[in-house]
Structures are given as structure tokens and as C-alpha cells.
Design an enzyme around this catalytic site. Structure first.
Site, PDB file in Angstrom:
ATOM      1  N   CYS A  66      -2.308   7.861   4.804  1.00 20.46           N
ATOM      2  CA  CYS A  66      -1.740   8.302   3.524  1.00 20.46           C
ATOM      3  C   CYS A  66      -2.616   9.383   2.877  1.00 20.46           C
ATOM      4  O   CYS A  66      -2.627  10.502   3.364  1.00 20.46           O
ATOM      5  CB  CYS A  66      -1.520   7.112   2.602  1.00 20.46           C
ATOM      6  SG  CYS A  66      -0.456   7.490   1.203  1.00 20.46           S
ATOM      7  N   GLU A 102      -2.839  -0.674   7.395  1.00 20.44           N
ATOM      8  CA  GLU A 102      -3.806  -1.689   6.957  1.00 20.44           C
ATOM      9  C   GLU A 102      -3.185  -2.734   6.029  1.00 20.44           C
ATOM     10  O   GLU A 102      -3.845  -3.683   5.646  1.00 20.44           O
ATOM     11  CB  GLU A 102      -5.022  -1.009   6.296  1.00 20.44           C
ATOM     12  CG  GLU A 102      -4.793  -0.389   4.929  1.00 20.44           C
ATOM     13  CD  GLU A 102      -4.169   1.001   4.966  1.00 20.44           C
ATOM     14  OE1 GLU A 102      -3.658   1.417   6.033  1.00 20.44           O
ATOM     15  OE2 GLU A 102      -4.169   1.678   3.921  1.00 20.44           O
ATOM     16  N   HIS A 131       0.753   2.967   5.661  1.00 22.08           N
ATOM     17  CA  HIS A 131      -0.450   2.123   5.571  1.00 22.08           C
ATOM     18  C   HIS A 131      -0.446   0.997   6.592  1.00 22.08           C
ATOM     19  O   HIS A 131      -0.014  -0.116   6.284  1.00 22.08           O
ATOM     20  CB  HIS A 131      -0.541   1.501   4.173  1.00 22.08           C
ATOM     21  CG  HIS A 131      -0.759   2.491   3.080  1.00 22.08           C
ATOM     22  ND1 HIS A 131      -1.948   3.152   2.922  1.00 22.08           N
ATOM     23  CD2 HIS A 131       0.052   2.931   2.092  1.00 22.08           C
ATOM     24  CE1 HIS A 131      -1.866   3.967   1.875  1.00 22.08           C
ATOM     25  NE2 HIS A 131      -0.647   3.851   1.364  1.00 22.08           N
ATOM     26  N   GLY A 168      -5.434   6.262  -1.048  1.00 24.35           N
ATOM     27  CA  GLY A 168      -5.944   6.305  -2.410  1.00 24.35           C
ATOM     28  C   GLY A 168      -5.289   7.502  -3.047  1.00 24.35           C
ATOM     29  O   GLY A 168      -4.205   7.905  -2.625  1.00 24.35           O
ATOM     30  N   GLU A 169      -5.918   8.112  -4.022  1.00 25.74           N
ATOM     31  CA  GLU A 169      -5.406   9.379  -4.532  1.00 25.74           C
ATOM     32  C   GLU A 169      -6.230  10.490  -3.889  1.00 25.74           C
ATOM     33  O   GLU A 169      -7.451  10.551  -4.074  1.00 25.74           O
ATOM     34  CB  GLU A 169      -5.499   9.425  -6.061  1.00 25.74           C
ATOM     35  CG  GLU A 169      -4.392   8.646  -6.756  1.00 25.74           C
ATOM     36  CD  GLU A 169      -2.989   9.067  -6.309  1.00 25.74           C
ATOM     37  OE1 GLU A 169      -2.724  10.283  -6.211  1.00 25.74           O
ATOM     38  OE2 GLU A 169      -2.165   8.176  -6.041  1.00 25.74           O
ATOM     39  N   SER A 170      -5.555  11.373  -3.134  1.00 30.11           N
ATOM     40  CA  SER A 170      -6.299  12.393  -2.389  1.00 30.11           C
ATOM     41  C   SER A 170      -7.059  13.313  -3.332  1.00 30.11           C
ATOM     42  O   SER A 170      -8.159  13.769  -3.005  1.00 30.11           O
ATOM     43  CB  SER A 170      -5.342  13.198  -1.506  1.00 30.11           C
ATOM     44  OG  SER A 170      -4.363  13.839  -2.296  1.00 30.11           O
ATOM     45  N   ILE A 225       3.875   4.150   0.658  1.00 26.02           N
ATOM     46  CA  ILE A 225       3.661   4.036  -0.779  1.00 26.02           C
ATOM     47  C   ILE A 225       3.375   5.419  -1.365  1.00 26.02           C
ATOM     48  O   ILE A 225       2.319   5.995  -1.096  1.00 26.02           O
ATOM     49  CB  ILE A 225       2.518   3.043  -1.074  1.00 26.02           C
ATOM     50  CG1 ILE A 225       2.924   1.655  -0.556  1.00 26.02           C
ATOM     51  CG2 ILE A 225       2.191   3.012  -2.560  1.00 26.02           C
ATOM     52  CD1 ILE A 225       1.897   0.581  -0.740  1.00 26.02           C
ATOM     53  N   ARG A 226       4.341   5.968  -2.109  1.00 23.31           N
ATOM     54  CA  ARG A 226       4.219   7.345  -2.593  1.00 23.31           C
ATOM     55  C   ARG A 226       3.696   8.231  -1.456  1.00 23.31           C
ATOM     56  O   ARG A 226       2.777   9.025  -1.621  1.00 23.31           O
ATOM     57  CB  ARG A 226       3.286   7.428  -3.811  1.00 23.31           C
ATOM     58  CG  ARG A 226       3.904   6.913  -5.107  1.00 23.31           C
ATOM     59  CD  ARG A 226       2.912   6.959  -6.247  1.00 23.31           C
ATOM     60  NE  ARG A 226       2.299   8.265  -6.396  1.00 23.31           N
ATOM     61  CZ  ARG A 226       2.739   9.225  -7.212  1.00 23.31           C
ATOM     62  NH1 ARG A 226       3.771   9.031  -7.988  1.00 23.31           N
ATOM     63  NH2 ARG A 226       2.127  10.389  -7.262  1.00 23.31           N
ATOM     64  N   ARG A 259       3.021  16.227  -0.022  1.00 23.66           N
ATOM     65  CA  ARG A 259       2.665  15.021  -0.787  1.00 23.66           C
ATOM     66  C   ARG A 259       3.895  14.475  -1.502  1.00 23.66           C
ATOM     67  O   ARG A 259       4.770  15.230  -1.904  1.00 23.66           O
ATOM     68  CB  ARG A 259       1.578  15.351  -1.828  1.00 23.66           C
ATOM     69  CG  ARG A 259       0.211  15.551  -1.229  1.00 23.66           C
ATOM     70  CD  ARG A 259      -0.814  15.830  -2.321  1.00 23.66           C
ATOM     71  NE  ARG A 259      -1.007  14.683  -3.206  1.00 23.66           N
ATOM     72  CZ  ARG A 259      -1.654  14.740  -4.368  1.00 23.66           C
ATOM     73  NH1 ARG A 259      -2.165  15.876  -4.787  1.00 23.66           N
ATOM     74  NH2 ARG A 259      -1.792  13.658  -5.100  1.00 23.66           N
TER      75      ARG A 259
END
Lengths: 354, 203
Positions: B84, B186, B184, B52-54, B144-145, B116
């Protein structure tokens, strides 16, 4: 108090019966024919490029990373900003991404004229000052604004009805890009057509810049209702429906099987308070876009943090009440009654024919 | 066995799906629960911190008073698996490739340094097949990023690396019962990493 699920599907709408990898495989299978055409030199095929069995050097911009990006935005709030200062307020409040515009939708509405993509310099400044993803809008059908945004490294492109469309009949073929796209939709047909064109994410159109969530509610309920209806009709009726909507029947079948759109689906258009955000999450949205609602209010930092809290903990009444307590209705943006807008002032009908 | 998935923001249900699949494949009688408040930490045998966004996950967790109990639980031995953003949350030291040092609320338990957005922006997000210690055959990494592990010390160990633009960086780290991946797992339907972690929790 705790509300029951909005529809028979909304309790399950976030729990895939089908894994993400199966959705990715579906699009690859759907694209096999398109892929053969590509090998024959067919220009602008609609579908993802196939991958080798084993990837030994990093392969960028694949279907999986394009569909995967919005997965990590879920439960979050994407905020419209027009400069670095606003972007920093958004990041500190806990936004999952910012959307850079030249003018907020409310001001676009006031200013009239042609609304285009934001200044490249402003977008780059924002990218260099915050750590969260940066999105930006392009006009519907404007391939070259999209090329520019991919070139400068924007993380997601919104092909948006808030800007003035350059092509009322065709949207961008989004399969051609490495950067994922989000598109607006008012109903299931629009949503599935955009997905067939390669959109990695859908949002309701709502009626942007009004501070009035009514249209977003209408669009979300319509989409959910149409998906619910798909599940209860026989295969031959789904085939007919697919022809009617102008999309592959396989995509209609997948949507019926999932009980939700096969890509991430956010709510947008008129969300102005934490309660609005929680309402849209309850209706089945995966997350929230806030346009004018934050920076056209009198309390942007508090309101931004409050909407983030409500989107994350929408199913906990105490937290939503706490979020609502963080803001003051006196400071909310002035809303616009949608019924008072002239038909030509509606943004949501833009690109709807395509 | 009861495993929690921190459910504040991000790819929460993708992990719930993978856990259910992994339980079935391993023949474990298990339950996956979404954790949104500190009372739900009780009775867990492990917790997944999803992607997600940390910054968002950290800010919301702090605001609702979940961050401190979560950190305490992990410090007292609750096994954690971060992917991530989850890996960023678990790391002791975090910087951003472009913006540099930025204060953000973290769990900060693993002896690793994380950068990051190491590989660049979404345009540079990629897939690659990885070799991971303890996993037979290749494992598809979906970045992903994504962040990368640039240092490990103390009891943390890097168990998978990739070469990117001439630099070698870590993409999977372990420290006791904790596991962190920059990518990821998942998103692939491949449960081998989830199963490896679950097996390590069995007493």
C-alpha cells in the site's frame, strides 16, 4: 537517557501475540448469534455482517477494512482543522489525517451554545484539496449527522463529546455503517462498550480544548492499569467484571489475552507539544490526536511538524529533543487549569453514562 | 536472515507478526527488526515498507535523514517489499486520483506508475479474492484507500490485476528482488506472499 517501559505491558503493547486476522475472526464469531437474529428480521443487530467464502466482486465496508483503516494511522498524528488552509498545513507537516470541525475545541468551550458537526461544504472542500484521510465529528447519538458524513465520503467518523450530545444514554450503533468510527473513552468500561457498539478505534477523552494533557494521562493510565488487572484475575472474576462493565465476557477475555485494547487506541485531549505526544506514546498510545494544540498556537506549521516527529520517534530521546527544539513555549496555546473548570464545563463526562 | 520493517508510521507490527509466522512456516532462522534510523539498515537481507500514509512516512524519513540512505541501500540491491503506502514509496511515478500531481518524498525505484486512492475513499475500501502469478489458489486482497498500478515499464512486471468499474489495473508488481502490493497481505494471516518474497532472497 532512555526510559524503561511504563508498565509490564507497554513494552509488548504494540507487539500482538495474536494476529490481526484472529481479532477479525473473533468479532465474526461473536456476531454469529446477532447474525441469526438479523436473518429473522431483527432490526439493528449489533455485529458485523458475515462474508461469503469467496469474494469475486469487490465487497466494500467489511469489518476487516473498518478495523484495518486505523491500523494505518498508527504512529501518526491526526490534526483538528477548520478550513482548507489549515488542512494543507497539516498535510505538509506530515499528519496522517485531518479532523474537520466547525470550531476548534478551545473555541467551542469559549463560544458555549450547541456545538454541531462541521459544514458539509467545508468538509468537501478539504476532501478535494488533500490526499490524506479526512475525518469529521458527529454529536453523540446523532445517527443522521453520521449518515450525512458517510454519504459525502468522510473516511472516519468521530462520535465526539466535544460536540453537544443529542442522546446522553445511547451511542450510535456503529455496526450499521460502512465507514469506521472512533470514540472517546475515560476508562476500560467505556472503551469496551464502544467497541461492542462497533467502534473501530478508541481514543482517550482527555479534556479537549484545554491545552492540558493531564486528563489524557489519567485516562490512558487508568485503561492500561485496568487491562493489567484483568490479566491477573481468574475467569470467574472476569465474568463478574464483564457484567459490571456491561460487555460480553468474550471481549473482556480477548482484551486480557492481548494485554491491550483489541482495536487501535490513540491519545487525545489537551496534547499541545512534542513532549506531550511522546509522553502519551510512552504510556502505550498507538498515535495522537491534536485538537486546539496546533492551530491555537502561534507557530502552527513548525509545531505540527514537530509533533509528527515526536509521535513517530518517541522512543528516541534525541529526536524528541530535536522536535521540542522546533517549537517555542512562548508560542504554545494558553492552557486551562482543569481544576478551575466548573463540573458542567467538563466535556469528558458527556455520554459517560451510556 | 535479518529483515527490517520501516517503523516510522503505519502497520509496522502487523508485518513483524507476519514475518515471524513466515519464518516459522518456512523453517528459516530469521529475525525481524523495526528500522527507525539509518544505522539499522546495516546487515539487512531485505526491508519491508509497510502501509500507512505515504506522505507521513516520506516526510519523517526525509526530516531525520533516513530517506537518502534507504534509497541508496535499495538502489544498491537491498530487496524491498512494499504494501500500500510502501508500494507508493517504491514507485517512480505517483499521482493522486482526485488531487493529481503532488510533490512527496519517495524512494522511487520501481518502474511503475501508481495512482493513489485509485478506488476512492475509505467508504469504497474493499476485500476481494485475487489470482496472483506464482501463488497457488486465490489470495484475499484487503484494499484500504488503496493505490493501483496503472503502468509498468523497464524491468517491472505486473503479476496480478483486477477489474474495477470497467478498468483493469495492476495490484501486485515485481521488479528483480522488489515486490509491491496495492493491498495488505499482513491483515489476512496468509503468509504466502511474504514467503514467496523471502524465498526469492535466499541465495
Amino acid at each position: 537517557m532512555k526510559l524503561p517501559g511504563y508498565s509490564p505491558l507497554s513494552g509488548n503493547v504494540r507487539l500482538y501475540e495474536v494476529g490481526f486476522h484472529e481479532i477479525v475472526d473473533f468479532f465474526y464469531k461473536l456476531a454469529e448469534a446477532a447474525d441469526r437474529l438479523r436473518e429473522e428480521g431483527q432490526w439493528m443487530a449489533y455485529g458485523p455482517e458475515r462474508l461469503p467464502e469467496t469474494i469475486t466482486i469487490p465487497r466494500a465496508g467489511t469489518l476487516r477494512v473498518k478495523l484495518g483503516f486505523p491500523v494505518y494511522q498508527k504512529g501518526g498524528v491526526v490534526m483538528d482543522v477548520t478550513n482548507v488552509e489549515q488542512a494543507e498545513i497539516a498535510e505538509d507537516a506530515g499528519a496522517v489525517a485531518v479532523m474537520v470541525l466547525d470550531k476548534l475545541p478551545y473555541d467551542v468551550r469559549k463560544a458555549g451554545g450547541v456545538a454541531r458537526m462541521a459544514d458539509v461544504k467545508v468538509i468537501e472542500e478539504v476532501m478535494n484539496s488533500i490526499t490524506i484521510p479526512v475525518m469529521a465529528k458527529v454529536r453523540i447519538g446523532h445517527y443522521y449527522e453520521a449518515v450525512i458524513l458517510e454519504t459525502i465520503g468522510v473516511d472516519m467518523i468521530d462520535e465526539s463529546e466535544v460536540l453537544t450530545p443529542v442522546d446522553e444514554k445511547h451511542h450510535i450503533n456503529k455496526w450499521l455503517f460502512k465507514v469506521p468510527f472512533v470514540n472517546g473513552a475515560r476508562n476500560l468500561g467505556e472503551a469496551l462498550r464502544r467497541i461492542a457498539e462497533g467502534a473501530a478505534m478508541i481514543r482517550t477523552k482527555g479534556e479537549a480544548g484545554t491545552g492540558n494533557v493531564a486528563e489524557a494521562v489519567r485516562h490512558m493510565k487508568l485503561i492500561m492499569g485496568e487491562i493489567w488487572a484483568l490479566r491477573s484475575i481468574p475467569a470467574e472474576e472476569r465474568l463478574k467484571k464483564a457484567r459490571e462493565l456491561g460487555v460480553p465476557v468474550e471481549l473482556v477475555d480477548l482484551t486480557a489475552r492481548l494485554g491491550r485494547l483489541p482495536v487501535v487506541n490513540f491519545a487525545a485531549g489537551g496534547i499541545a507539544t512534542p513532549a506531550d505526544a511522546a509522553l502519551m506514546m510512552w504510556l502505550g498510545a498507538d498515535g495522537i490526536f491534536v485538537g486546539s494544540g496546533i492551530f491555537k498556537s502561534q507557530d502552527p506549521p513548525e509545531r505540527a511538524a514537530a509533533i509528527v516527529l515526536a509521535a513517530s520517534l518517541w522512543d528516541d530521546p534525541e529526536s524528541v529533543a530535536e522536535a521540542q527544539r522546533m517549537i517555542s513555549e512562548q508560542k504554545s496555546m494558553m492552557g486551562i487549569d482543569i481544576r478551575k473548570l466548573k463540573p458542567e464545563e467538563l466535556l469528558q463526562v458527556r455520554g459517560a453514562e451510556a | 536472515m535479518k529483515i527490517g520493517v520501516l517503523g516510522l508510521q503505519g502497520g509496522v507490527y502487523e508485518h513483524v507478526y507476519m514475518l515471524r509466522k513466515a519464518f516459522e512456516e518456512e523453517g528459516i532462522h530469521g529475525e525481524a527488526v523495526v528500522v527507525k534510523k539509518s544505522s539499522q539498515l546495516e546487515g539487512l537481507d531485505g526491508i519491508i515498507i509497510p502501509g500507512g500514509e505515504s506522505t507521513t512516512i516520506g516526510i519523517v524519513a526525509k526530516r531525520i535523514g533516513l530517506l537518502d540512505p534507504l534509497r541508496d541501500a535499495v538502489k544498491e540491491g537491498l530487496p524491498a517489499f512494499g504494501t500500500c503506502a510502501g508500494a507508493i514509496m517504491l514507485a517512480e511515478r505517483v499521482t493522486d486520483r482526485v488531487v493529481g500531481e503532488k510533490k512527496q518524498p519517495l524512494i522511487g525505484i520501481m518502474n511503475v506508475e501508481v495512482v493513489r486512492n485509485y478506488f476512492g475513499r475509505q467508504r469504497e475500501s474493499f476485500e476481494i479474492d485475487l489470482e496472483i502469478e506464482g501463488v497457488d489458489g486465490l489470495f484475499r486482497g484487503v484494499f484500504i484507500r488503496a493505490p493501483a498500478f496503472t503502468k509498468a515499464w523497464g524491468s517491472a512486471r505486473i503479476i496480478s490485476r483486477i477489474n474495477y468499474n470497467g478498468e483493469t489495473v495492476g495490484v501486485v508488481a515485481v521488479q528483480g528482488p522488489h515486490l509491491a502490493t496495492a493491498f495488505h497481505p499482513e491483515l489476512t494471516g496468509d503468509t504466502r506472499l511474504h514467503r514467496m518474497w523471502l524465498r526469492s532472497l535466499k541465495v
